[in-house]
Motif scaffolding. Structure first.
Motif, PDB file in Angstrom:
ATOM      1  N   THR A  99     -40.507 -16.134 -25.031  1.00 33.22           N
ATOM      2  CA  THR A  99     -39.998 -15.590 -23.847  1.00 33.22           C
ATOM      3  C   THR A  99     -39.331 -14.222 -24.186  1.00 33.22           C
ATOM      4  O   THR A  99     -38.606 -13.816 -24.876  1.00 33.22           O
ATOM      5  N   ALA A 100     -39.891 -13.080 -23.024  1.00 28.85           N
ATOM      6  CA  ALA A 100     -39.343 -11.889 -23.224  1.00 28.85           C
ATOM      7  C   ALA A 100     -38.286 -11.518 -21.596  1.00 28.85           C
ATOM      8  O   ALA A 100     -38.881 -11.840 -20.654  1.00 28.85           O
ATOM      9  N   ALA A 101     -37.259 -11.332 -22.121  1.00 27.96           N
ATOM     10  CA  ALA A 101     -36.435 -10.925 -20.693  1.00 27.96           C
ATOM     11  C   ALA A 101     -36.545  -9.620 -20.111  1.00 27.96           C
ATOM     12  O   ALA A 101     -36.973  -8.475 -20.893  1.00 27.96           O
ATOM     13  N   TYR A 102     -36.623  -9.532 -18.800  1.00 27.88           N
ATOM     14  CA  TYR A 102     -36.660  -8.388 -18.034  1.00 27.88           C
ATOM     15  C   TYR A 102     -35.597  -7.295 -18.403  1.00 27.88           C
ATOM     16  O   TYR A 102     -34.504  -7.695 -18.334  1.00 27.88           O
ATOM     17  N   GLY A 103     -35.989  -6.056 -18.941  1.00 28.08           N
ATOM     18  CA  GLY A 103     -35.123  -5.199 -19.190  1.00 28.08           C
ATOM     19  C   GLY A 103     -35.009  -5.011 -20.608  1.00 28.08           C
ATOM     20  O   GLY A 103     -35.741  -3.932 -21.086  1.00 28.08           O
ATOM     21  N   PRO A 104     -34.268  -5.734 -21.409  1.00 24.38           N
ATOM     22  CA  PRO A 104     -34.253  -5.349 -22.882  1.00 24.38           C
ATOM     23  C   PRO A 104     -35.510  -5.765 -23.511  1.00 24.38           C
ATOM     24  O   PRO A 104     -35.676  -5.056 -24.778  1.00 24.38           O
ATOM     25  N   GLU A 105     -36.340  -6.432 -23.192  1.00 17.70           N
ATOM     26  CA  GLU A 105     -37.434  -7.169 -23.982  1.00 17.70           C
ATOM     27  C   GLU A 105     -38.840  -6.594 -23.283  1.00 17.70           C
ATOM     28  O   GLU A 105     -39.821  -6.612 -23.907  1.00 17.70           O
ATOM     29  N   MET A 106     -38.845  -6.574 -22.078  1.00 13.85           N
ATOM     30  CA  MET A 106     -40.125  -6.263 -21.494  1.00 13.85           C
ATOM     31  C   MET A 106     -39.590  -5.450 -19.944  1.00 13.85           C
ATOM     32  O   MET A 106     -38.643  -5.912 -19.435  1.00 13.85           O
ATOM     33  N   VAL A 107     -40.717  -4.792 -19.496  1.00 10.94           N
ATOM     34  CA  VAL A 107     -40.652  -4.412 -17.963  1.00 10.94           C
ATOM     35  C   VAL A 107     -41.898  -4.728 -17.251  1.00 10.94           C
ATOM     36  O   VAL A 107     -43.060  -4.726 -17.970  1.00 10.94           O
ATOM     37  N   VAL A 108     -41.949  -4.892 -16.009  1.00 14.91           N
ATOM     38  CA  VAL A 108     -43.023  -5.177 -15.277  1.00 14.91           C
ATOM     39  C   VAL A 108     -42.879  -4.819 -13.814  1.00 14.91           C
ATOM     40  O   VAL A 108     -41.952  -4.748 -13.168  1.00 14.91           O
ATOM     41  N   GLY A 109     -44.115  -4.544 -13.133  1.00 11.56           N
ATOM     42  CA  GLY A 109     -44.146  -4.051 -11.947  1.00 11.56           C
ATOM     43  C   GLY A 109     -45.739  -4.243 -11.320  1.00 11.56           C
ATOM     44  O   GLY A 109     -46.414  -4.828 -12.020  1.00 11.56           O
ATOM     45  N   THR A 110     -45.813  -3.469 -10.313  1.00  9.31           N
ATOM     46  CA  THR A 110     -47.108  -3.379  -9.835  1.00  9.31           C
ATOM     47  C   THR A 110     -47.630  -2.196  -8.954  1.00  9.31           C
ATOM     48  O   THR A 110     -46.844  -1.466  -8.740  1.00  9.31           O
ATOM     49  N   TYR A 111     -48.821  -2.015  -8.951  1.00  9.26           N
ATOM     50  CA  TYR A 111     -49.258  -0.842  -8.185  1.00  9.26           C
ATOM     51  C   TYR A 111     -49.738  -1.486  -6.829  1.00  9.26           C
ATOM     52  O   TYR A 111     -49.849  -0.437  -5.861  1.00  9.26           O
ATOM     53  N   ARG A 112     -49.890  -2.712  -6.678  1.00 10.63           N
ATOM     54  CA  ARG A 112     -50.394  -3.109  -5.348  1.00 10.63           C
ATOM     55  C   ARG A 112     -49.331  -3.032  -4.232  1.00 10.63           C
ATOM     56  O   ARG A 112     -48.086  -3.394  -4.422  1.00 10.63           O
ATOM     57  N   THR A 113     -49.719  -2.470  -3.034  1.00 14.55           N
ATOM     58  CA  THR A 113     -48.687  -2.284  -2.036  1.00 14.55           C
ATOM     59  C   THR A 113     -48.973  -3.070  -0.726  1.00 14.55           C
ATOM     60  O   THR A 113     -48.295  -2.846   0.255  1.00 14.55           O
ATOM     61  N   GLY A 114     -49.722  -4.202  -0.884  1.00 18.31           N
ATOM     62  CA  GLY A 114     -50.134  -5.082   0.371  1.00 18.31           C
ATOM     63  C   GLY A 114     -49.658  -6.467   0.108  1.00 18.31           C
ATOM     64  O   GLY A 114     -50.136  -7.404   0.784  1.00 18.31           O
ATOM     65  N   ILE A 115     -48.807  -6.488  -0.847  1.00 27.78           N
ATOM     66  CA  ILE A 115     -48.345  -7.939  -1.319  1.00 27.78           C
ATOM     67  C   ILE A 115     -46.774  -7.962  -1.356  1.00 27.78           C
ATOM     68  O   ILE A 115     -46.232  -7.087  -1.164  1.00 27.78           O
ATOM     69  N   LYS A 116     -46.378  -9.299  -1.056  1.00 26.27           N
ATOM     70  CA  LYS A 116     -45.006  -9.569  -1.308  1.00 26.27           C
ATOM     71  C   LYS A 116     -44.436 -10.444  -2.378  1.00 26.27           C
ATOM     72  O   LYS A 116     -43.316 -10.423  -2.577  1.00 26.27           O
ATOM     73  N   LYS A 117     -45.250 -10.774  -3.197  1.00 27.21           N
ATOM     74  CA  LYS A 117     -45.047 -11.612  -4.170  1.00 27.21           C
ATOM     75  C   LYS A 117     -46.131 -11.588  -5.357  1.00 27.21           C
ATOM     76  O   LYS A 117     -47.323 -11.520  -5.078  1.00 27.21           O
ATOM     77  N   VAL A 118     -45.680 -11.426  -6.713  1.00 26.32           N
ATOM     78  CA  VAL A 118     -46.677 -11.423  -7.640  1.00 26.32           C
ATOM     79  C   VAL A 118     -46.113 -12.624  -8.561  1.00 26.32           C
ATOM     80  O   VAL A 118     -45.061 -12.736  -8.846  1.00 26.32           O
ATOM     81  N   ASP A 119     -47.429 -13.466  -8.735  1.00 30.31           N
ATOM     82  CA  ASP A 119     -47.322 -14.710  -9.650  1.00 30.31           C
ATOM     83  C   ASP A 119     -48.375 -15.249 -10.291  1.00 30.31           C
ATOM     84  O   ASP A 119     -49.357 -15.548 -10.167  1.00 30.31           O
ATOM     85  N   VAL A 120     -48.156 -14.783 -11.432  1.00 33.19           N
ATOM     86  CA  VAL A 120     -49.352 -14.620 -12.589  1.00 33.19           C
ATOM     87  C   VAL A 120     -48.886 -15.960 -13.518  1.00 33.19           C
ATOM     88  O   VAL A 120     -47.827 -16.030 -13.997  1.00 33.19           O
ATOM     89  N   LYS A 121     -49.944 -16.912 -13.251  1.00 34.66           N
ATOM     90  CA  LYS A 121     -49.612 -18.115 -14.306  1.00 34.66           C
ATOM     91  C   LYS A 121     -50.558 -18.362 -15.125  1.00 34.66           C
ATOM     92  O   LYS A 121     -51.936 -18.523 -14.784  1.00 34.66           O
ATOM     93  N   ASN A 122     -50.083 -18.790 -16.012  1.00 36.20           N
ATOM     94  CA  ASN A 122     -50.955 -18.994 -17.375  1.00 36.20           C
ATOM     95  C   ASN A 122     -52.253 -18.428 -17.519  1.00 36.20           C
ATOM     96  O   ASN A 122     -53.509 -18.833 -17.448  1.00 36.20           O
ATOM     97  N   SER A 123     -52.148 -17.128 -17.521  1.00 36.61           N
ATOM     98  CA  SER A 123     -53.330 -16.096 -17.978  1.00 36.61           C
ATOM     99  C   SER A 123     -53.605 -15.904 -19.225  1.00 36.61           C
ATOM    100  O   SER A 123     -52.735 -15.653 -19.943  1.00 36.61           O
ATOM    101  N   PRO A 124     -54.668 -16.222 -19.546  1.00 35.33           N
ATOM    102  CA  PRO A 124     -55.054 -16.007 -21.046  1.00 35.33           C
ATOM    103  C   PRO A 124     -54.820 -14.803 -21.578  1.00 35.33           C
ATOM    104  O   PRO A 124     -55.157 -13.731 -20.638  1.00 35.33           O
ATOM    105  N   VAL A 125     -54.307 -14.800 -22.690  1.00 33.15           N
ATOM    106  CA  VAL A 125     -53.958 -13.361 -23.168  1.00 33.15           C
ATOM    107  C   VAL A 125     -55.301 -12.960 -24.279  1.00 33.15           C
ATOM    108  O   VAL A 125     -55.488 -13.537 -25.145  1.00 33.15           O
TER     109      VAL A 125
END
Length: 545
Positions: free
Chosen positions: A101-127
Motif C-alpha cells: 500500500t502506497a499512501a498519497y503524498g509521501p509515497e505516491m502521487v496520482v492524478g488524471t489528464y481526463r477532463t470529462g469525468i468526475k471520478k477515477v476508479d481503477v480496480k485490479n488493473s494488471p501491472v
C-alpha cells in the motif's frame, strides 16, 4: 522550468552589439518583489494571483512604452482546464507475497489528464514493468514490443536507458537526456499504448529532483490544455511512486528493482508482467477557464514585419504542500519571477536605447509549470507568423548566487545563436561552457522547446556555475541548495542573500543578444543535422515565396 563548438556565423552588415544602455536591476528587483510576494499567492493560472500578475505586467509594459502585441490586445487567451482531485485512496497492489500500500503524498502521487469525468476508479488493473517506456523506431527501441497494455497499469523508469554514461554518445545521447526521458513523454506513450494507468518510479538522480518536488508539484490543482475530446484518449490515472516503495512492490512480486532496471538499459529488453494488480481511486473536479499569455510589442523601424522574441513564464504553483512552518504559498521568486521581471527590464532598456530595425515581441507565458502549455498554445497559434520570427531568447530562473566567469547554454551546439551569445559575453570576459548536468534534461523543461519544435531558433542559458567567489565548488553548492530547499517549494522567496551583480551581468548578455538579433539582417538557423533544422528550413522557404 528550468534544470559544443561555437560555429562561425557570417554577419550581414554586422551591427554594433548594443546602444550604451544597461537594463536596470533596480527595475527587475522591484518587479520580482511584487510578483513573488504572498499577495500574488504563487501566481497559479486561473486564480486571483493571475489577475494581479496580468495587471502588473500590463502596467509595467505600458510604463516603459511598449504597445499591445496581439491585434491591439495585451493578451492571448489560452484555454485551460483546472483539475482538482480529492478523496484519493491509497494505491494498493495485491496478488504478490503480501499486499503493498502506497499512501498519497509521501509515497505516491496520482492524478488524471481526463477532463470529462468526475471520478477515477481503477480496480485490479494488471501491472506490467515496461522499463523506460520508450518507443523509438529510429533507434530500433521498443519497450512495448509484442505487448498489449489496454486496461493495464504500466510502471516506468524515468530518464533514458543510458543516462549513466560518462560521455554524450550512446543510443539516447549518452548522459544528455532526450525527450524520450522526460516524464511527459512517458505518459504520452503510455496513453498511445492504451494503458489504464501509468506510474513512474521516482529516483532522485535520473529525475533531477527529490521526492519533495514531485509531491509539491502534484498535490495541488493541476492545469491541462482544453481539448475537444476532453482528453479521453489519455490514461485514466497517471502519477509517480516513491523509489523505496517501488522496490517493495517488486519484492512482493518476486522481482528485484535493481535487476529489472539493469535489464531495461539493454537493447531488446522485454516488458515484465509482475503478476500483481493495482487499485486506486479519487474524485475529480474540473473548472474551465481562459488563462492569458501577455504579449507586448516594440515596433521595428525599417523591417517591422520581422520579429525577435523574448519569452519567460509568469506562472508558478500557487498554494502547494506546506513547509514545516505552515507556509503553503509557492512564491516562485527565482522560478520564474526573475525571468518575468527580466522581460520588463529588457523592454525598458530597449525603449531607452531606441527602436531597432526589427520589431521586438515580449511574451510572458502562462502554465509552463503544467507542461509548457502557454508556450505550446502560442507556438500553435502565433500572434505573428513563425516564418517571420527571427529567433529569440527564453529566460527561466536566473541565478542569484553571484557573478560567474561563465554561462551555461542549455542545448549548446544546436543553433547559430551560440555565436551571438559569445559576442555578448566578450565585454564582461565571460565564456560559454557545457551543461554540467545534461542528464537532467533542462532543454525539454522550459518554454523555448515548444518554439524550437516548430523551427524557431531560441537561446536558453543559465547563470554560470564557475562563480567569481568560490569557483565551481561554490556554484555546485548553490545549485544543490536551491534544488533541495527551495525549488518548487514555499521557500523560493526573495531574500537579502540574493546577489544582484551576477543578475546584472546575465541581464546584460540577454540584452546584447536581443539587440543584435533586432538590428542585424541575418537569419540565424539551427546547425546542420539538428533535429529542428528541417522545420526552420521549411518555414523560411515558404516565407521567401
Amino acid at each position: 522550468m528550468r534544470i559544443l563548438s561555437l560555429l562561425p556565423l557570417a554577419l550581414l552588415a554586422a551591427p554594433a552589439l548594443a546602444a550604451p544602455v544597461e537594463p536596470s536591476v533596480a527595475t527587475m528587483k522591484r518587479v520580482v518583489e511584487q510578483l513573488s510576494s504572498d499577495a500574488f499567492e504563487g501566481r497559479a493560472p486561473g486564480t486571483a494571483g493571475e489577475e494581479k500578475t496580468l495587471k502588473l505586467l500590463v502596467d509595467e509594459f505600458t510604463r516603459v512604452g511598449l504597445k499591445p502585441g496581439n491585434k491591439g490586445s495585451w493578451f492571448q487567451d489560452v484555454p485551460l482546464v483546472e483539475i482538482t482531485t480529492s478523496n484519493t485512496t491509497p494505491m494498493r497492489f495485491t496478488g504478490g507475497t503480501a499486499p503493498v500500500t502506497a499512501a498519497y503524498g509521501p509515497e505516491m502521487v496520482v492524478g488524471t489528464y481526463r477532463t470529462g469525468i468526475k471520478k477515477v476508479d481503477v480496480k485490479n488493473s494488471p501491472v506490467v514493468f515496461v522499463g523506460y517506456g520508450i518507443v523509438a523506431p529510429e533507434k530500433k527501441w521498443n519497450d512495448y514490443a509484442g505487448l498489449d497494455v489496454k486496461g493495464k497499469t504500466v510502471v516506468i523508469l524515468v530518464n533514458d536507458p543510458d543516462y549513466e554514461t560518462k560521455g554524450l554518445t550512446g543510443p539516447f545521447n549518452g548522459r544528455a537526456m532526450t525527450y524520450y526521458g522526460r516524464w511527459t513523454y512517458k505518459f504520452e506513450e503510455a496513453a498511445r499504448q492504451g494503458a489504464a494507468a501509468a506510474i513512474i518510479v521516482h529516483d532522485t538522480v535520473p529525475a533531477a529532483y527529490g521526492w519533495n518536488v514531485v509531491q509539491s508539484s502534484w498535490t495541488g490543482a493541476q492545469q491541462v490544455a482544453a481539448s475537444p475530446n476532453d482528453n479521453a484518449d489519455q490514461s485514466m490515472a497517471i502519477g509517480w511512486i516513491e523509489g523505496a516503495k517501488a522496490a517493495g512492490l517488486m519484492r512482493s512480486a518476486g522481482k528485484d528493482l535493481a535487476t529489472l532496471t539493469a535489464a531495461a538499459k539493454r537493447p531488446g529488453f522485454k516488458a515484465v508482467p509482475l503478476g500483481v494488480a493495482m487499485s486506486v481511486g479519487f474524485d475529480v473536479a474540473t473548472r474551465r477557464h481562459l488563462s492569458k499569455n501577455v504579449v507586448a510589442l516594440l515596433p521595428g523601424t525599417s523591417r517591422p514585419n520581422e520579429y525577435v522574441l523574448a519569452t519567460a513564464h509568469w506562472d508558478h504553483l500557487g498554494r502547494c504542500e506546506a513547509a514545516p512552518d505552515g507556509d503553503d504559498i509557492c512564491n516562485g521568486a527565482v522560478d520564474n519571477a526573475t525571468g518575468t521581471a527580466a522581460l520588463v527590464a529588457l523592454a525598458e532598456a530597449n525603449v531607452k536605447a531606441g527602436a531597432t530595425p526589427r520589431s521586438q515581441l515580449y511574451v510572458a507565458l502562462t502554465a509552463e509549470e503544467s507542461g509548457l502549455l502557454g508556450a505550446a498554445y502560442y507556438a500553435a497559434h502565433p500572434v505573428v507568423p513563425l516564418a517571420q520570427t527571427v529567433g529569440g531568447i527564453n529566460i527561466d530562473a536566473m541565478s542569484v548566487a553571484g557573478p560567474a566567469r561563465n554561462v551555461v547554454v542549455v542545448g549548446r551546439g544546436k543553433s547559430e545563436l551560440d555565436a551571438y551569445l559569445a559576442r555578448a559575453l566578450k565585454p564582461d570576459n565571460r565564456v560559454i561552457t557545457d551543461e554540467p548536468t545534461p542528464e537532467k534534461g533542462f532543454y525539454y523543461r522550459s518554454d523555448h522547446f515548444e518554439l524550437a519544435k516548430r523551427g524557431v531558433p531560441m537561446l536558453y542559458f543559465e547563470g554560470g556555475d564557475d562563480l567569481v567567489t568560490g569557483g565551481r565548488a561554490a556554484g555546485e553548492a548553490a545549485a544543490k541548495d536551491y534544488e533541495r530547499n527551495r525549488y518548487h517549494g514555499p521557500k523560493d522567496e526573495i531574500t537579502p542573500a540574493w546577489s544582484w551583480p551576477g543578475v546584472q551581468r546575465d541581464l546584460n548578455a540577454y540584452y546584447r543578444v536581443g539587440r543584435e538579433l533586432a538590428t542585424t539582417t541575418a537569419w540565424p538557423n539551427w546547425n546542420p543535422g539538428d533535429e529542428f533544422r528541417a522545420a526552420r528550413d521549411t518555414s523560411r522557404a515558404r516565407a521567401s515565396k
